[in-house]
Design an enzyme around this catalytic site. Structure first.
Site, mmCIF file in Angstrom:
data_model
loop_
_atom_site.group_PDB
_atom_site.id
_atom_site.type_symbol
_atom_site.label_atom_id
_atom_site.label_comp_id
_atom_site.label_asym_id
_atom_site.label_seq_id
_atom_site.Cartn_x
_atom_site.Cartn_y
_atom_site.Cartn_z
ATOM 1 N N HIS A 1 0.833 -1.197 0.000
ATOM 2 C CA HIS A 1 0.000 0.000 0.000
ATOM 3 C C HIS A 1 0.875 1.256 0.000
ATOM 4 O O HIS A 1 2.088 1.181 0.185
ATOM 5 C CB HIS A 1 -0.925 0.030 1.220
ATOM 6 N N LYS B 1 -0.516 4.860 4.527
ATOM 7 C CA LYS B 1 -1.434 3.940 5.209
ATOM 8 C C LYS B 1 -0.958 3.689 6.636
ATOM 9 O O LYS B 1 0.223 3.398 6.872
ATOM 10 C CB LYS B 1 -1.535 2.614 4.450
#
Length: 269
Positions: A156, A160
């Protein structure tokens, strides 16, 4: 018949993506939007804030203060906000789709309690493709899990906060369940140093999180055997997939009886 939607976390990145989907879908209508009380756009016209026309819907500090009744709630906010909104949705008899990541066991228990009063969907990932990946992972793990080693790799963007992702954790829970184990007993988060013994422990599930750049979300479940390897992989190209999935879920859950549902129910799996 059109489904009215209250959008929680409306001015966040995902909230705005969901608003775009709502604006393009003739079967839904944005009836209310919610942000945390201290937000600098509080009380303003939401459409003006995001550059879309939603008929004068104002940014509200809570579900009840939207003044809307008989709407489905899509909550893509924070864990703390979601906890509060589960109680409010149950009290107001509003169906709710929970898309917030980073939920803990107590939060799922709270959702189950709310589901005694209203229909609730809680999903760690609203992508239709990822939810199919969940089912495929279960099927393959049941067939090969005792003979193949399972590794889960997720990637990600650098911003995040939770790790592993909620989606990766769900994949781990599914795989562990197929092996007759719990997540906490089966999953090893990353590896460092020398292993105990001479071989990889049986029925272990490796979990690996990558964070960098602007990666929207990649998830791979690897089944590694001796002489062959099977990989199930989903790659998100943009956040629109999560927004579309949440709106599909909201339309599906509106009018359903009280109970806890999953995206499997939405997809008919």
């Amino acid at each position: 018949m059109s489904t009215d939607i209250i959008l929680v976390g409306a001015l966040g990145r995902m909230g705005i993506e969901i608003a775009r989907v709502i604006a393009e879908d003739k079967d839904v209508r944005l009836a209310g939007c919610v942000e945390y009380p201290e937000h600098f756009n509080m009380g303003q016209d939401y459409g003006v804030c995001v550059g879309m026309d939603f008929g004068g819907v104002k940014v509200s500090p809570s579900i009840e203060e939207t003044g809307v009744k008989n709407a489905a709630v899509i909550d893509f906010s924070s864990v703390q906000s979601t906890r509060s909104n589960l109680l409010k949705a149950a009290s107001l008899k509003m169906p709710m789709v929970v898309c917030t990541t980073g939920l803990e066991k107590d939060d799922y228990d709270l959702a189950a309690k709310a589901a005694s009063s209203v229909p609730i969907i809680v999903s760690s990932n609203m992508s239709l493709g990822v939810n199919l990946l969940f089912s495929l992972t279960e099927m393959v793990a049941q067939k090969l899990g005792g003979m193949f080693d399972i590794e889960i790799i997720e990637a990600h963007h650098r911003f995040k906060k939770d790790s592993p992702s909620g989606t990766a954790r769900t994949l781990g829970e599914i795989a562990a369940g197929a092996l007759g184990r719990t997540y906490d007993k089966a999953v090893v988060n990353g590896r460092s140093g020398m292993i105990t013994g001479t071989v990889r422990p049986p029925l272990e599930i490796g979990m690996h999180a990558v964070r960098g750049g602007d990666i929207t979300g990649d998830h791979t479940v690897m089944f590694a055997g001796l002489g062959e390897r099977l990989e199930l992989r989903h790659m998100a190209h943009n956040r629109g997939i999560f927004a579309r999935g949440s709106v599909v879920a909201a339309k599906w859950i509106a009018g359903r009886p009280a109970g806890q549902y999953t995206m499997k129910d939405v997809l008919g799996l």
